[in-house]
Write a protein that holds these residues in place. Structure first.
Motif, short mmCIF file in Angstrom:
data_model
loop_
_atom_site.label_atom_id
_atom_site.label_comp_id
_atom_site.label_asym_id
_atom_site.label_seq_id
_atom_site.Cartn_x
_atom_site.Cartn_y
_atom_site.Cartn_z
N HIS A 135 -1.67 -4.87 -4.99
CA HIS A 135 -1.43 -6.18 -4.38
C HIS A 135 -1.99 -6.21 -2.95
O HIS A 135 -2.73 -7.15 -2.59
CB HIS A 135 0.08 -6.44 -4.38
CG HIS A 135 0.51 -7.67 -3.65
ND1 HIS A 135 0.35 -8.94 -4.18
CD2 HIS A 135 1.11 -7.82 -2.44
CE1 HIS A 135 0.85 -9.82 -3.32
NE2 HIS A 135 1.30 -9.16 -2.25
N THR A 157 0.04 -10.30 -8.95
CA THR A 157 0.72 -9.02 -8.74
C THR A 157 1.94 -9.18 -7.85
O THR A 157 2.95 -8.50 -8.03
CB THR A 157 -0.24 -7.98 -8.14
OG1 THR A 157 -0.90 -8.53 -6.98
CG2 THR A 157 -1.30 -7.53 -9.14
N MET A 170 -6.04 -5.75 -2.98
CA MET A 170 -6.79 -6.94 -3.39
C MET A 170 -6.67 -8.08 -2.38
O MET A 170 -7.64 -8.81 -2.15
CB MET A 170 -6.32 -7.41 -4.77
CG MET A 170 -6.79 -6.53 -5.92
SD MET A 170 -6.44 -7.21 -7.56
CE MET A 170 -4.63 -7.10 -7.59
N GLY A 171 -5.50 -8.21 -1.77
CA GLY A 171 -5.31 -9.29 -0.81
C GLY A 171 -6.08 -9.08 0.47
O GLY A 171 -6.65 -10.04 1.03
N THR A 172 -6.13 -7.86 0.95
CA THR A 172 -6.81 -7.58 2.22
C THR A 172 -8.30 -7.35 2.03
O THR A 172 -9.15 -8.07 2.57
CB THR A 172 -6.18 -6.37 2.92
OG1 THR A 172 -6.18 -5.25 2.03
CG2 THR A 172 -4.76 -6.66 3.35
N TYR A 227 -9.86 -12.49 -6.50
CA TYR A 227 -8.95 -11.48 -5.94
C TYR A 227 -7.70 -12.13 -5.36
O TYR A 227 -6.61 -11.55 -5.40
CB TYR A 227 -9.68 -10.65 -4.88
CG TYR A 227 -10.75 -9.75 -5.43
CD1 TYR A 227 -10.51 -8.97 -6.56
CD2 TYR A 227 -12.01 -9.69 -4.85
CE1 TYR A 227 -11.50 -8.14 -7.08
CE2 TYR A 227 -13.00 -8.87 -5.37
CZ TYR A 227 -12.75 -8.10 -6.48
OH TYR A 227 -13.73 -7.28 -7.00
N TRP A 238 -9.75 -10.41 -1.09
CA TRP A 238 -9.76 -11.81 -0.69
C TRP A 238 -10.41 -12.01 0.67
O TRP A 238 -11.42 -12.72 0.79
CB TRP A 238 -8.33 -12.35 -0.71
CG TRP A 238 -8.03 -13.58 0.08
CD1 TRP A 238 -7.09 -13.72 1.06
CD2 TRP A 238 -8.62 -14.90 -0.05
NE1 TRP A 238 -7.06 -15.00 1.56
CE2 TRP A 238 -7.99 -15.75 0.90
CE3 TRP A 238 -9.64 -15.42 -0.84
CZ2 TRP A 238 -8.33 -17.09 1.05
CZ3 TRP A 238 -9.98 -16.78 -0.69
CH2 TRP A 238 -9.33 -17.59 0.25
N THR A 294 -4.03 -11.25 -6.52
CA THR A 294 -3.04 -10.87 -5.52
C THR A 294 -1.75 -11.65 -5.73
O THR A 294 -0.64 -11.10 -5.67
CB THR A 294 -3.58 -11.13 -4.10
OG1 THR A 294 -4.77 -10.37 -3.90
CG2 THR A 294 -2.55 -10.73 -3.04
#
Length: 408
Positions: A176, A152, A179-181, A145, A184, A149
């Motif tokens: 973006h 994206t 997936m980052g928060t 992820y 990941w 991130t």
């Protein structure tokens, strides 16, 4: 022991100090402004990449060795990753301040190369070890992820430069962020907690079946959320993603209680991660009920700001800081005194850091975070300013307590 984790952790600490120093200079006023602008992007990326991701990467490099009982695929690749990612993030932050798209594009590419190197290093390490369980699978998913991130983010940067996908920009932006928060940080914290909390609590013979359920629910929430944004089906699927995420969080919190029940140590230090997880689960249930009136309520700027701050500034930040109070002393003691263990005059690991100071620091940060969140909730700038200012002061005091470990 490789010094690689130290480079990431020390740089992450510096990023943490920088984030709160800049927040103090603005009296946290940037939170009340439009976040989709250079100042908001600067603070958000300094928080997420400059300190949280930087420190998390260092923890991964160390903890994956503990989990697998084997070395990472390539330490040299790890150092190259560190250089590329650090230069990339620093350049990106300067680019945000200057609002220079070309500068951003160049250094974002550098940061992305660092992320790709990290993802490759972890992928080869995990596949060579072939020890698949909820901890390693969660770690693999988290790294995937993170890579997505970064990709994206690069797509959005290219769109800013060439303007080819204006209709897709908002969709990519939502994916973006999600997936980052959620992907990941969420997968990494839940996965590593299955290893770290039992170590801190000295827990044994606890059930692990719920770990697989959390893994499935959390991944389902991430994928559903990504589809909701990319397919522009936020009205229906986003509420479903929140439902899956809330279910995963509730199961996760219950599993942490199972670990607590089997403990042989009453005061583990980072037990704070259990309390902040309970608080996040309660907020998610409340948000789920609130959004049942209309899924579009989830996208209201005030709701997004509130949820994002509680998740990142509360759960992610306090969990990482709590774990850092154990990881940093362990790494430094092992590096400096590991070969002298048991010899007269060798300090104990417990003497490296005063856990009472750690507890009071976490209490102060949690209390000031609640004040800040209250200001966001009632939309009162003065309360946000006081809460944010106190949070930055207490946070910098806390991180200096952690950094003093290196004086021993």
């Amino acid at each position: 022991m490789s010094r690689l984790p130290f480079w990431f952790i020390v740089t992450g600490i510096l990023g943490f100090i920088a984030y709160h120093a800049f927040s103090l200079l603005s009296l946290t006023g940037w939170l009340g402004d439009e976040l989709r602008g250079p100042e908001g992007w600067f603070h958000a990326h300094l928080f997420v990449l400059g300190w949280a991701t930087m420190l998390a990467m260092g923890a991964v490099y160390q903890l994956i060795h503990v989990i697998l009982q084997s070395d990472i695929y390539s330490t040299r690749l790890g150092y190259i990753h560190y250089v590329m990612f650090s230069i990339g993030v620093t350049g990106m932050l300067y680019g945000f301040i200057q609002a220079d798209v070309r500068w951003l594009a160049g250094f974002a590419t550098c940061a992305l190369i660092g992320i790709l190197l990290f993802g490759w290093n972890m992928a080869v390490t995990l596949f060579r070890a072939s020890q698949w369980n909820p901890i390693t699978v969660s770690t693999a998913c988290a790294c995937l992820y993170l890579v997505l991130t970064g990709l994206t983010g690069m797509l959005m940067g290219l769109n800013f430069t060439f303007g080819q996908w204006n209709g897709l920009h908002e969709r990519i932006f939502g994916a973006h962020i999600w997936m980052g928060t959620i992907g990941w940080f969420g997968m990494l914290i839940t996965g590593f907690s299955y290893k770290m909390l039992p170590m801190f609590y000295l827990s044994h013979h606890y059930p692990v079946r719920l770990q697989k359920i959390v893994l499935l629910l959390w991944n389902a929430a991430v994928i559903t959320g990504v589809v909701a944004f990319l397919a522009d089906m936020k009205r229906g699927l986003l509420w479903l993603a929140l439902l899956l995420l809330t279910a995963g969080m509730l199961v996760y919190v219950y599993h942490l209680e199972q670990i607590q029940e089997k403990r042989h140590k009453n005061n583990p230090g980072p037990g704070w991660s259990v309390y902040v997880s309970r608080a996040l689960a309660a907020l998610m249930v409340a948000l789920l009920i609130y959004a049942s009136q209309g899924p579009e309520l989830l996208l209201h700027p005030r709701v997004v700001l509130l949820a994002g701050w509680v998740y990142l500034g509360g759960w992610v930040s306090l969990t990482i800081l709590g774990y850092a109070s154990k990881i940093v002393p362990f790494l430094w003691w092992t590096h400096k005194y590991g070969k002298q263990a048991g010899k007269p005059g060798t300090p104990l690991m417990a003497d490296m850091l005063n856990q009472r100071h750690v507890s009071w620091g976490l209490i102060a940060m949690a209390a000031s975070s609640l004040l800040l969140v209250s200001g966001v909730l009632i939309n009162l700038a003065e309360v946000m300013m006081v809460g944010g200012t106190l949070l930055s002061i207490f946070s910098m005091a806390y991180i200096f307590i952690i950094a003093r470990v290196f004086q021993h």
